[in-house]
Design an enzyme around this catalytic site. Structure first.
Site, PDB file in Angstrom:
ATOM      1  N   ARG A   1      -9.472   1.368   8.687  1.00  0.00           N
ATOM      2  CA  ARG A   1      -9.118  -0.015   8.993  1.00  0.00           C
ATOM      3  C   ARG A   1     -10.249  -0.727   9.725  1.00  0.00           C
ATOM      4  O   ARG A   1     -10.101  -1.905  10.059  1.00  0.00           O
ATOM      5  CB  ARG A   1      -7.886  -0.026   9.881  1.00  0.00           C
ATOM      6  CG  ARG A   1      -6.583  -0.331   9.112  1.00  0.00           C
ATOM      7  CD  ARG A   1      -5.478  -0.213  10.113  1.00  0.00           C
ATOM      8  NE  ARG A   1      -4.282  -0.928   9.863  1.00  0.00           N
ATOM      9  CZ  ARG A   1      -3.165  -0.384   9.423  1.00  0.00           C
ATOM     10  NH1 ARG A   1      -3.134   0.864   9.048  1.00  0.00           N
ATOM     11  NH2 ARG A   1      -2.073  -1.116   9.355  1.00  0.00           N
TER      12      ARG A   1
ATOM     13  N   LYS B   1       0.848  -1.213   0.000  1.00  0.00           N
ATOM     14  CA  LYS B   1       0.000   0.000   0.000  1.00  0.00           C
ATOM     15  C   LYS B   1       0.873   1.249   0.000  1.00  0.00           C
ATOM     16  O   LYS B   1       0.673   2.154  -0.790  1.00  0.00           O
ATOM     17  CB  LYS B   1      -0.908   0.057   1.249  1.00  0.00           C
ATOM     18  CG  LYS B   1      -1.904  -1.066   1.375  1.00  0.00           C
ATOM     19  CD  LYS B   1      -2.862  -0.828   2.540  1.00  0.00           C
ATOM     20  CE  LYS B   1      -2.201  -0.825   3.911  1.00  0.00           C
ATOM     21  NZ  LYS B   1      -1.637  -2.119   4.336  1.00  0.00           N
TER      22      LYS B   1
ATOM     23  N   ARG C   1      11.041  -2.458  12.053  1.00  0.00           N
ATOM     24  CA  ARG C   1       9.919  -1.934  12.842  1.00  0.00           C
ATOM     25  C   ARG C   1       9.576  -2.928  13.934  1.00  0.00           C
ATOM     26  O   ARG C   1       9.540  -4.130  13.693  1.00  0.00           O
ATOM     27  CB  ARG C   1       8.701  -1.741  11.923  1.00  0.00           C
ATOM     28  CG  ARG C   1       8.631  -0.359  11.332  1.00  0.00           C
ATOM     29  CD  ARG C   1       7.572  -0.235  10.285  1.00  0.00           C
ATOM     30  NE  ARG C   1       6.267  -0.702  10.711  1.00  0.00           N
ATOM     31  CZ  ARG C   1       5.142  -0.497  10.011  1.00  0.00           C
ATOM     32  NH1 ARG C   1       5.203   0.158   8.869  1.00  0.00           N
ATOM     33  NH2 ARG C   1       3.991  -0.946  10.442  1.00  0.00           N
TER      34      ARG C   1
ATOM     35  N   ARG D   1      11.588  -6.587   5.866  1.00  0.00           N
ATOM     36  CA  ARG D   1      11.398  -5.138   5.707  1.00  0.00           C
ATOM     37  C   ARG D   1      12.335  -4.361   6.631  1.00  0.00           C
ATOM     38  O   ARG D   1      12.507  -4.697   7.797  1.00  0.00           O
ATOM     39  CB  ARG D   1       9.946  -4.785   6.011  1.00  0.00           C
ATOM     40  CG  ARG D   1       9.655  -3.302   5.880  1.00  0.00           C
ATOM     41  CD  ARG D   1       8.207  -3.024   5.607  1.00  0.00           C
ATOM     42  NE  ARG D   1       7.346  -3.166   6.760  1.00  0.00           N
ATOM     43  CZ  ARG D   1       6.041  -2.878   6.744  1.00  0.00           C
ATOM     44  NH1 ARG D   1       5.485  -2.464   5.614  1.00  0.00           N
ATOM     45  NH2 ARG D   1       5.318  -3.032   7.813  1.00  0.00           N
TER      46      ARG D   1
ATOM     47  N   ARG E   1      -0.903  -9.041  13.581  1.00  0.00           N
ATOM     48  CA  ARG E   1      -1.403  -7.994  12.670  1.00  0.00           C
ATOM     49  C   ARG E   1      -2.229  -8.596  11.538  1.00  0.00           C
ATOM     50  O   ARG E   1      -3.231  -8.028  11.116  1.00  0.00           O
ATOM     51  CB  ARG E   1      -0.227  -7.199  12.100  1.00  0.00           C
ATOM     52  CG  ARG E   1       0.353  -6.244  13.133  1.00  0.00           C
ATOM     53  CD  ARG E   1       1.693  -5.716  12.693  1.00  0.00           C
ATOM     54  NE  ARG E   1       1.610  -4.829  11.560  1.00  0.00           N
ATOM     55  CZ  ARG E   1       2.630  -4.600  10.738  1.00  0.00           C
ATOM     56  NH1 ARG E   1       3.765  -5.213  10.902  1.00  0.00           N
ATOM     57  NH2 ARG E   1       2.492  -3.755   9.744  1.00  0.00           N
TER      58      ARG E   1
END
Ligand code: AMP
Length: 208
Positions: free
Chosen positions: A88, A13, A153, A122, A164
């Site tokens: 969300r 996204k 992160r 990531r 998540r």
């Protein structure tokens, strides 16, 4: 054009929203980036949001809705914007419909296996907000854009990633039907190369 980019964490996204925002010269509004900004600045909102974010849970709707409503008052939103990571929940989508008119919702489709692979590799730059994957980096700890120190992160740690994904399935996925019923949903494949996906995103949105 007022757009929403929808999809599980790691669907791309952010990557596509940043690129399209540059192409259309409109802002990309990432509630995740805004929240991380608050956490970094240690504002009251940031201190409240941090505990949810670190656990991979959603920050309460009223906090997010207030933050977004304020952001849309900024002059740069007058010519359109791209929401990345908002709404969300159905409650957020319903609140949004009272103060904004959305033209289309892009739904990026990616399998769980690809998401886990992307999130575990990531790396992000806290200085310029850049996002990278270790397989495309020569040095996994240096930002290729600004030379900052890349970090993982906290919510990309393996246990948090699974949570998540569950949170996405339970709380965010119902938005797919919500927006499909409104005739706003546009599906695009989120797997494969960034350039190929981006071409699909443009096609799904009817942008040349
Ligand atoms: P993101 O960078 O979009 O993956 O967001 C990181 C984290 O910020 C999420 O896991 C949530 O804890 C929080 N967050 C971001 N956007 C929202 C939202 N629209 N509603 C609730 N929580 C959010």
């Amino acid at each position: 054009m007022n757009l929403i980019f929808l999809g599980p964490p790691g669907a791309g996204k952010g990557t596509h929203a940043v690129r399209l925002a540059q192409q259309l010269n409109i802002p990309q509004i990432s509630t995740g980036d805004m929240l991380r900004g608050h956490v970094k600045a240690q504002t009251r909102l940031g201190l409240e949001a941090k505990k949810y974010m670190d656990a991979g849970e959603l920050v309460p709707d009223d906090v997010i809705i207030g933050m977004v409503k304020e952001r849309l008052q900024e002059p740069d939103c007058a010519g359109g914007y791209i929401f990345d990571g908002f709404p969300r929940t159905v409650a957020q989508a319903e609140a949004l419909s009272e103060f904004a008119k959305i033209d289309a919702v892009l739904n990026l489709i990616v399998s769980d296996q690809v998401i886990i692979d992307r999130l575990s590799g990531r790396r992000v730059c806290p200085d310029c907000n850049g996002t990278f994957h270790i397989k495309h980096l020569e040095n996994a700890s240096v930002c290729p854009n600004c030379g900052g120190k890349l970090v993982i992160r906290k919510d990309d740690e393996p246990e948090t990633v699974l949570n998540r994904l569950n949170v996405y399935r339970r709380q965010t996925e119902p938005l797919i039907d919500y927006y499909r019923q409104k005739g706003l949903l546009r599906d695009a494949n989120g797997e494969g190369s960034v350039d190929a996906n981006y071409a699909e995103v443009l096609e799904a949105l009817g942008i040349r």
